[in-house]
Design a protein around this motif. Structure first.
Motif, PDB file in Angstrom:
ATOM      1  N   UNK A   3       0.855  -1.190   0.000  1.00 43.56           N
ATOM      2  CA  UNK A   3       0.000   0.000   0.000  1.00 43.56           C
ATOM      3  C   UNK A   3       0.887   1.235   0.000  1.00 43.56           C
ATOM      4  N   UNK A   4       0.365   2.288  -0.639  1.00 46.80           N
ATOM      5  CA  UNK A   4       1.076   3.560  -0.724  1.00 46.80           C
ATOM      6  C   UNK A   4       0.095   4.710  -0.491  1.00 46.80           C
ATOM      7  N   UNK A   5       0.583   5.745   0.188  1.00 38.54           N
ATOM      8  CA  UNK A   5      -0.158   7.000   0.340  1.00 38.54           C
ATOM      9  C   UNK A   5       0.635   8.054  -0.409  1.00 38.54           C
ATOM     10  N   UNK A   6      -0.006   8.651  -1.395  1.00 41.81           N
ATOM     11  CA  UNK A   6       0.701   9.718  -2.102  1.00 41.81           C
ATOM     12  C   UNK A   6       0.043  11.053  -1.815  1.00 41.81           C
ATOM     13  N   UNK A   7       0.848  12.099  -1.982  1.00 41.69           N
ATOM     14  CA  UNK A   7       0.444  13.451  -1.615  1.00 41.69           C
ATOM     15  C   UNK A   7       0.686  14.374  -2.807  1.00 41.69           C
ATOM     16  N   UNK A   8      -0.314  15.195  -3.100  1.00 39.72           N
ATOM     17  CA  UNK A   8      -0.228  16.196  -4.162  1.00 39.72           C
ATOM     18  C   UNK A   8      -0.390  17.571  -3.518  1.00 39.72           C
ATOM     19  N   UNK A   9       0.549  18.459  -3.771  1.00 42.64           N
ATOM     20  CA  UNK A   9       0.477  19.831  -3.249  1.00 42.64           C
ATOM     21  C   UNK A   9       0.040  20.775  -4.370  1.00 42.64           C
ATOM     22  N   UNK A  10      -0.326  21.986  -4.007  1.00 42.83           N
ATOM     23  CA  UNK A  10      -0.687  22.995  -4.999  1.00 42.83           C
ATOM     24  C   UNK A  10      -2.092  22.824  -5.558  1.00 42.83           C
ATOM     25  N   UNK A  11      -2.973  22.176  -4.806  1.00 45.91           N
ATOM     26  CA  UNK A  11      -4.329  21.898  -5.279  1.00 45.91           C
ATOM     27  C   UNK A  11      -5.361  22.788  -4.571  1.00 45.91           C
ATOM     28  N   UNK A  15     -12.344  21.204  -6.071  1.00 47.44           N
ATOM     29  CA  UNK A  15     -13.737  20.906  -5.726  1.00 47.44           C
ATOM     30  C   UNK A  15     -13.934  19.392  -5.637  1.00 47.44           C
ATOM     31  N   UNK A  16     -15.057  19.000  -5.071  1.00 44.38           N
ATOM     32  CA  UNK A  16     -15.389  17.571  -4.990  1.00 44.38           C
ATOM     33  C   UNK A  16     -15.469  16.962  -6.383  1.00 44.38           C
ATOM     34  N   UNK A  17     -16.019  17.683  -7.332  1.00 43.19           N
ATOM     35  CA  UNK A  17     -16.128  17.175  -8.697  1.00 43.19           C
ATOM     36  C   UNK A  17     -14.755  17.032  -9.347  1.00 43.19           C
ATOM     37  N   UNK A  18     -13.874  17.980  -9.139  1.00 44.63           N
ATOM     38  CA  UNK A  18     -12.519  17.885  -9.695  1.00 44.63           C
ATOM     39  C   UNK A  18     -11.759  16.711  -9.081  1.00 44.63           C
ATOM     40  N   UNK A  19     -11.935  16.506  -7.773  1.00 46.87           N
ATOM     41  CA  UNK A  19     -11.303  15.370  -7.108  1.00 46.87           C
ATOM     42  C   UNK A  19     -11.841  14.068  -7.688  1.00 46.87           C
ATOM     43  N   UNK A  20     -13.148  13.985  -7.868  1.00 50.00           N
ATOM     44  CA  UNK A  20     -13.756  12.780  -8.427  1.00 50.00           C
ATOM     45  C   UNK A  20     -13.225  12.520  -9.830  1.00 50.00           C
ATOM     46  N   UNK A  40      -9.382   8.686  -2.409  1.00 49.23           N
ATOM     47  CA  UNK A  40      -8.702   9.978  -2.512  1.00 49.23           C
ATOM     48  C   UNK A  40      -9.409  10.962  -1.590  1.00 49.23           C
ATOM     49  N   UNK A  41      -8.644  11.828  -0.964  1.00 49.77           N
ATOM     50  CA  UNK A  41      -9.164  12.848  -0.063  1.00 49.77           C
ATOM     51  C   UNK A  41      -8.515  14.169  -0.414  1.00 49.77           C
ATOM     52  N   UNK A  42      -9.176  15.266  -0.094  1.00 45.13           N
ATOM     53  CA  UNK A  42      -8.605  16.580  -0.385  1.00 45.13           C
ATOM     54  C   UNK A  42      -8.880  17.565   0.741  1.00 45.13           C
ATOM     55  N   UNK A  43      -7.952  18.481   0.915  1.00 47.32           N
ATOM     56  CA  UNK A  43      -8.117  19.650   1.770  1.00 47.32           C
ATOM     57  C   UNK A  43      -7.955  20.859   0.855  1.00 47.32           C
ATOM     58  N   UNK A  44      -9.075  21.395   0.342  1.00 44.48           N
ATOM     59  CA  UNK A  44      -8.996  22.505  -0.613  1.00 44.48           C
ATOM     60  C   UNK A  44      -8.305  23.750  -0.067  1.00 44.48           C
ATOM     61  N   UNK A  45      -8.456  24.021   1.227  1.00 41.39           N
ATOM     62  CA  UNK A  45      -7.822  25.206   1.807  1.00 41.39           C
ATOM     63  C   UNK A  45      -6.310  25.068   1.841  1.00 41.39           C
ATOM     64  N   UNK A  46      -5.830  23.893   2.243  1.00 39.19           N
ATOM     65  CA  UNK A  46      -4.386  23.655   2.299  1.00 39.19           C
ATOM     66  C   UNK A  46      -3.816  23.319   0.923  1.00 39.19           C
ATOM     67  N   UNK A  51      -3.936  10.232  -1.845  1.00 44.17           N
ATOM     68  CA  UNK A  51      -4.477   9.050  -2.514  1.00 44.17           C
ATOM     69  C   UNK A  51      -3.905   7.805  -1.860  1.00 44.17           C
ATOM     70  N   UNK A  52      -4.765   6.843  -1.602  1.00 46.03           N
ATOM     71  CA  UNK A  52      -4.340   5.555  -1.066  1.00 46.03           C
ATOM     72  C   UNK A  52      -4.450   4.525  -2.181  1.00 46.03           C
ATOM     73  N   UNK A  53      -3.384   3.766  -2.376  1.00 40.12           N
ATOM     74  CA  UNK A  53      -3.387   2.770  -3.439  1.00 40.12           C
ATOM     75  C   UNK A  53      -2.713   1.485  -2.989  1.00 40.12           C
ATOM     76  N   UNK A  54      -2.978   0.463  -3.752  1.00 42.51           N
ATOM     77  CA  UNK A  54      -2.272  -0.803  -3.621  1.00 42.51           C
ATOM     78  C   UNK A  54      -1.555  -0.987  -4.951  1.00 42.51           C
ATOM     79  N   UNK A  55      -0.248  -1.287  -4.893  1.00 40.54           N
ATOM     80  CA  UNK A  55       0.533  -1.300  -6.132  1.00 40.54           C
ATOM     81  C   UNK A  55       1.788  -2.139  -5.966  1.00 40.54           C
ATOM     82  N   UNK A  56       2.368  -2.544  -7.090  1.00 45.31           N
ATOM     83  CA  UNK A  56       3.623  -3.283  -7.011  1.00 45.31           C
ATOM     84  C   UNK A  56       4.813  -2.406  -6.594  1.00 45.31           C
TER      85      UNK A  56
END
Length: 82
Positions: A3-11, A15-20, A40-46, A51-56
């Motif tokens: 499992x991996x947790x990845x982080x995206x900054x600058x977002x 919106x909920x629709x953009x995240x979807x 996937x989860x987002x904090x629009x203010x921050x 994203x949580x994934x399962x991957x090789x």
């Protein structure tokens, strides 16, 4: 698989629709790398998306994100969970 947790900054302002839509773009091609994006989860203010994934590998996760147009800034293995 790991499992991996990845982080995206600058977002700031995402919106909920953009995240979807972003999550769906990953789901559409995840099988090409043997990845499964669980959530996937987002904090629009921050301006942070998680994203949580399962991957090789973390590299496989990044390749899917790169092809989807939103490379991760950080990818962390998640070796333990409850």
């Amino acid at each position: 698989m790991a499992k991996f947790m990845d982080v995206h900054h600058g977002m700031e302002g995402i919106t909920a629709e953009q995240l979807r839509q972003s999550h769906q773009s990953d789901l559409d091609i995840e099988g090409d790398e043997g990845v499964h994006f669980e959530a996937a989860w987002a904090d629009p203010e921050a301006g942070i998306v998680y994203c949580l994934s399962e991957a090789p590998s973390a590299e496989a996760v990044q390749r899917i994100h790169e092809r989807s147009g939103h490379m991760a800034d950080e990818i962390h293995p998640v070796p333990l969970s409850v």
